[in-house]
Design a protein around this motif. Structure first.
Motif, PDB file in Angstrom:
ATOM      1  N   SER A 172       0.843  -1.180   0.000  1.00 47.62           N
ATOM      2  CA  SER A 172       0.000   0.000   0.000  1.00 47.62           C
ATOM      3  C   SER A 172       0.888   1.242   0.000  1.00 47.62           C
ATOM      4  CB  SER A 172      -0.908  -0.006   1.216  1.00 47.62           C
ATOM      5  OG  SER A 172      -0.139   0.106   2.373  1.00 47.62           O
ATOM      6  N   ALA A 173       0.645   2.074  -0.927  1.00 43.32           N
ATOM      7  CA  ALA A 173       1.433   3.298  -0.995  1.00 43.32           C
ATOM      8  C   ALA A 173       0.793   4.344  -0.104  1.00 43.32           C
ATOM      9  CB  ALA A 173       1.471   3.800  -2.426  1.00 43.32           C
ATOM     10  N   THR A 174       1.600   4.938   0.740  1.00 39.47           N
ATOM     11  CA  THR A 174       1.010   5.907   1.636  1.00 39.47           C
ATOM     12  C   THR A 174       1.803   7.204   1.620  1.00 39.47           C
ATOM     13  OG1 THR A 174       2.289   4.979   3.406  1.00 39.47           O
ATOM     14  CG2 THR A 174       0.008   4.270   3.238  1.00 39.47           C
ATOM     15  N   SER A 224      10.606  11.811  -4.006  1.00 39.61           N
ATOM     16  CA  SER A 224      10.520  11.068  -5.264  1.00 39.61           C
ATOM     17  C   SER A 224       9.414  10.009  -5.228  1.00 39.61           C
ATOM     18  CB  SER A 224      11.865  10.421  -5.563  1.00 39.61           C
ATOM     19  OG  SER A 224      12.227   9.567  -4.493  1.00 39.61           O
ATOM     20  N   LYS A 225       8.687   9.965  -4.127  1.00 36.67           N
ATOM     21  CA  LYS A 225       7.535   9.070  -3.981  1.00 36.67           C
ATOM     22  C   LYS A 225       7.822   7.589  -4.250  1.00 36.67           C
ATOM     23  CE  LYS A 225       3.780  12.280  -4.331  1.00 36.67           C
ATOM     24  NZ  LYS A 225       4.146  12.718  -2.967  1.00 36.67           N
ATOM     25  N   PRO A 226       8.672   6.984  -3.420  1.00 38.57           N
ATOM     26  CA  PRO A 226       8.766   5.525  -3.475  1.00 38.57           C
ATOM     27  C   PRO A 226       7.495   4.920  -2.878  1.00 38.57           C
ATOM     28  CG  PRO A 226      10.162   6.389  -1.743  1.00 38.57           C
ATOM     29  CD  PRO A 226       9.512   7.574  -2.400  1.00 38.57           C
ATOM     30  N   ILE A 227       7.297   3.638  -3.128  1.00 35.22           N
ATOM     31  CA  ILE A 227       6.098   2.977  -2.604  1.00 35.22           C
ATOM     32  C   ILE A 227       6.464   2.287  -1.291  1.00 35.22           C
ATOM     33  CG2 ILE A 227       4.348   1.232  -3.060  1.00 35.22           C
ATOM     34  CD1 ILE A 227       5.134   1.698  -6.104  1.00 35.22           C
ATOM     35  N   ALA A 228       5.823   2.690  -0.208  1.00 34.00           N
ATOM     36  CA  ALA A 228       6.105   2.089   1.093  1.00 34.00           C
ATOM     37  C   ALA A 228       5.350   0.771   1.229  1.00 34.00           C
ATOM     38  CB  ALA A 228       5.719   3.036   2.210  1.00 34.00           C
ATOM     39  N   GLY A 255      12.463   6.523  -6.525  1.00 33.05           N
ATOM     40  CA  GLY A 255      11.081   6.901  -6.836  1.00 33.05           C
ATOM     41  C   GLY A 255      10.349   5.774  -7.547  1.00 33.05           C
ATOM     42  N   GLY A 256       9.134   5.461  -7.095  1.00 32.92           N
ATOM     43  CA  GLY A 256       8.334   4.421  -7.736  1.00 32.92           C
ATOM     44  C   GLY A 256       8.738   3.005  -7.371  1.00 32.92           C
ATOM     45  N   LYS A 257       9.860   2.870  -6.624  1.00 38.34           N
ATOM     46  CA  LYS A 257      10.284   1.523  -6.219  1.00 38.34           C
ATOM     47  C   LYS A 257       9.592   1.148  -4.907  1.00 38.34           C
ATOM     48  CE  LYS A 257      13.865   1.125  -9.181  1.00 38.34           C
ATOM     49  NZ  LYS A 257      13.734   0.287 -10.357  1.00 38.34           N
ATOM     50  N   LYS A 258       9.526  -0.153  -4.669  1.00 37.16           N
ATOM     51  CA  LYS A 258       8.903  -0.613  -3.424  1.00 37.16           C
ATOM     52  C   LYS A 258       9.947  -0.653  -2.318  1.00 37.16           C
ATOM     53  CE  LYS A 258       5.398  -3.511  -5.551  1.00 37.16           C
ATOM     54  NZ  LYS A 258       5.146  -4.893  -5.940  1.00 37.16           N
TER      55      LYS A 258
END
Lengths: 327, 435
Positions: free
Chosen positions: A45-47, A222-226, A201-204
């Motif tokens: 889940s990206a938060t 850079s909005k990585p996916i947490a 960025g974009g990586k999990k």
């Protein structure tokens, strides 16, 4: 360092978790709005922006400042009556809340089956001071998202579990003086070209549910996916199974992981400050003062340095122990 | 030819007048003696051949149903339970090996390997027993993939443990989660599907609808035979038409054989259900429950306080009931089972007490120690014996239930044809008299 700390601790410490990467950012168990056991963010889940717990109290709090020790330590076995230490003594063992998969801090030794590490030794130090016997310690493994609650519920005497002392947590529990300074970094594959978490960025990126590390990932520009897992051990499993691209938490915990996986490396600079403290109930401040006295003694008589050398010596020369601050 | 075809009226229009004419002509037959004889002959032949055919089909259906029950449905249930209990035991064993610390004890590694081998074999057997493209087949397929993943995770855990990396424990936790949250529910679903198939299997084996049809036909045939012989003895000079009497005798033999064989089949089917299927199902459920108890105990200790499975343990214990009426025929085992389960519960109580009082090492030592292992081992061994014993009873009964049914499915129609030939001979002789 201090100057950098203030803004970071104020806004991020909550997220990153006081526990050295693993701040317990989950809500209190008795809070009506949220489930206490909340493994809220499911895997993947990206938060972005889930980390807005900037409560007013956070602004004018020094999370490093604990309660001043009250004079010299009593002799082991002779705890002043009416104190929590006397209660622990009567019970016959100190209950320490920690984890069992954070290598170097508190992990299960596969050879002996015993949970051991820097955090466990902190607990053993307290047991030594109360009983004169470091083995009078009962280890209770708790989830990262249960660290504050297990203190609130009185299930443990003390939590030493790579727990960041931050102002949000100070509202629910007392912390001992700081016994370790960590900061968040990121662990990636050996052949990754990333220089820091901003390049992911974009990586999990995996972190334990309920840790401030998890929340911090959400604040990266850079909005990585947490991705949340129950523990950091589960994160390393997910990393090795290619479910996630990276793990981000306190550098010390990452070092323990990298030690177990030669194909992983820790990159970048610390981008948060994570001062570790031991969480103790606000119901008996005399115990917090006692623990601080134990820590004070350990800083002075070399016990702290020996413990550092034992568990973390491989990362370089033993630094000065974090100086105690009192309010 | 082509023109003639083209000029024909549509088929529907062409059919109605002849059909009226046929009915009319057949109805007209009853007004004269040869016509009546022709009607009697037709009726007897139709009913006779139908009875023979239905007798054969009924025997075939019952035989196939009984064989399916014995060779497929019941074994499927047993295989499904084996998959489930082997998986549950593998999970427990892996957790215990982990509790022990150090290299996994050889005995536990052996037991884990045996468990996986057992699960694999049972699954292969189950794959042959499930109908294609059924829920059960899908469960088997999912289990095959899942078990491969599970054993890979456990192997990684072992490899890590071998190198003294605490990560091994995390791999084991991941494996255990896969086992408990995905594989065991799938195995349990397969077990339920198989249990449902058994009750459907009993219905198929009894072939009640076929038997009712056969009964109706037999009564009709009996009435027809009786009435036609009365008619013939009234209208001819002979009291008995010998071929017809012989045909009646043959039919009586056929009906008697059907009656005897099916009475035998039903008695044995009931016995198989009471002495075999019911106790095996009940015992299988018990085995699942006690294994759940043991796994809960090990996992609570392995979690070291972070997950308390004691509630689940108590739920399992609460569901264990050795006075189950289904176990009436396994009575000689139930007392032993009850005693051994009590003995295990006592040890578990001590484990809990030690763990609660803070003596974690003592609790682990007791939980995986000689005494607990032997006590629990005795309990599962007794359960295994009881299940094997009841499986044997089922196999005996189901074998007896199928006796003679295959023969009947061939001999039934032959007997009917022979009887029909006799009836034809008997009535044709009378018809000749009118030529």
């Amino acid at each position: 360092m201090r100057t950098r700390l203030a803004p970071i601790v104020a806004t991020l410490a909550l997220l990153l978790g006081a526990a050295g990467c693993a701040g317990d950012s989950s809500p209190r168990y008795d809070e009506v709005t949220a489930a206490p056991t909340g493994r809220q963010p499911g895997p993947g889940s990206a938060t972005p922006g889930s980390s807005t717990p900037a409560k007013p109290a956070v602004e004018n709090c020094n999370p490093r400042a604990s309660l001043r020790p009250a004079g010299a330590l009593p002799q082991p076995g002779k705890m002043p009556s009416g104190t929590w230490m006397a209660k622990v003594h009567a019970r016959g063992r100190l209950v320490l809340g920690t984890s069992q998969d954070t290598l170097l801090f508190s992990s299960r030794n596969p050879l002996t089956g015993k949970v051991e590490g820097f955090d466990v030794d902190m607990g053993r130090m307290i047991a030594q001071a109360i009983f004169g016997d470091p083995d009078r310690l009962q280890i209770k493994v708790i989830g990262y998202n249960e660290r504050v609650n297990s203190v609130l519920k009185g299930e443990v005497d003390v939590v030493a579990d790579t727990m960041t002392a931050n102002c949000a947590r100070w509202k629910d529990v007392d912390f001992s003086s700081i016994y370790y300074e960590a900061g968040q970094k990121v662990l990636v594959n050996r052949d990754s070209t990333a220089k820091g978490i901003e390049d992911l960025g974009g990586k999990k990126i995996c972190a334990a549910a309920g840790s401030t590390s998890y929340d911090n990932i959400g604040t990266v520009k850079s909005k990585p996916i947490a991705v949340a897992k129950a523990s950091f051990g589960d994160c390393l499993v997910a990393f090795q199974q290619n479910e996630v691209d990276a793990i981000s938490t306190d550098d010390t915990i990452l070092a323990g992981m990298a030690a177990q996986d030669p194909y992983a490396k820790v990159i970048g600079e610390r981008y948060t400050e994570e001062p570790y403290g031991m969480a103790i109930s606000k119901g008996h401040p005399e115990f917090t003062r006692f623990v601080n006295a134990v820590l004070e003694k350990a800083r002075q008589d070399g016990t702290w340095a020996r413990t550092y050398e034992k568990w973390l010596g491989r990362f370089g020369p033993v630094p000065q122990p974090p100086g105690a601050q009192y309010r | 030819m082509t023109t003639a075809l083209a000029q024909r009226p549509p088929a529907t229009a062409a059919y109605s007048p002849p059909s009226y004419g046929l009915v009319d002509r057949v109805a007209g037959l009853r007004h004269h003696s040869p016509g009546r004889l022709q009607l009697i002959l037709t009726t007897l032949l139709t009913l006779g051949l139908l009875t023979g055919l239905v007798a054969g089909l009924t025997a075939h259906s019952a035989s196939a149903g009984t064989a399916d029950l014995g060779n497929r449905a019941q074994p499927l249930m047993v295989e499904a339970e084996t998959v489930y209990s082997a998986l549950a035991d593998a999970d427990t064993t892996a957790a215990q090996a982990f509790l022990a610390g150090g290299l996994e004890p050889a005995a536990l590694t052996q037991r884990y390997d045996d468990d996986l081998a057992r699960a694999g074999t049972a699954l292969t057997n189950a794959a042959r027993l499930v109908p294609d493209d059924s829920d059960a087949a899908r469960a088997v397929a999912a289990l095959s993939t899942g078990i491969a993943r599970y054993s890979a995770l456990v192997a990684t855990a072992r490899a890590n443990n071998r190198q003294v990396l605490p990560l091994g424990a995390s791999y084991l936790a991941a494996a255990s989660q896969l086992n408990r949250e995905t594989l065991q529910p799938k195995a349990q679903a397969l077990f339920r599907l198989a249990t449902d198939e058994i009750s459907a299997g009993y219905d198929a084996a009894r072939s009640s609808w076929w038997l009712i049809l056969l009964l109706v036909l037999s009564v009709a045939l009996g009435v027809a035979l009786f009435w036609s012989q009365i008619y013939l003895s009234r209208t001819t000079h002979r009291t008995f038409n010998v071929p017809l009497v012989a045909a009646t005798g043959l039919f009586a033999v056929l009906i008697l054989a059907v009656g005897v064989l099916f009475a035998n089949q039903r008695t044995h089917l009931d016995s198989a259900a009471q002495k075999g299927s019911a106790p095996v199902t009940a015992l299988a459920q018990l085995r699942i429950l006690v294994l759940t108890e043991r796994a809960d105990e090990a996992l609570t200790l392995a979690a070291h306080g972070s997950a308390d499975k004691e509630e689940d343990f108590e739920r399992a214990s609460g569901a264990i009931y050795f006075d189950d009426p289904r176990l009436a025929y396994a009575e000689r085992f139930t007392t032993t089972l009850k005693d051994r389960h009590e003995a295990y519960l006592t040890i578990h109580g001590q484990v809990r007490k030690l763990d609660k009082s803070g003596d974690y090492d003592g609790a682990v030592a007791l939980a995986i120690g000689e005494q607990a292992t032997t006590t629990f081992g005795d309990l599962t061994t007794t359960l295994d014996q009881a299940i094997d014993n009841r499986k044997a009873a089922f196999t005996d009964e189901i074998g007896d239930a199928g006796d003679g049914l295959d023969l009947l499915s061939v001999l039934g129609p032959l007997l009917a044809i022979a009887a029909c030939v006799l009836a034809l001979l008997g009535i044709r002789a009378r018809l000749e008299e009118y030529r």
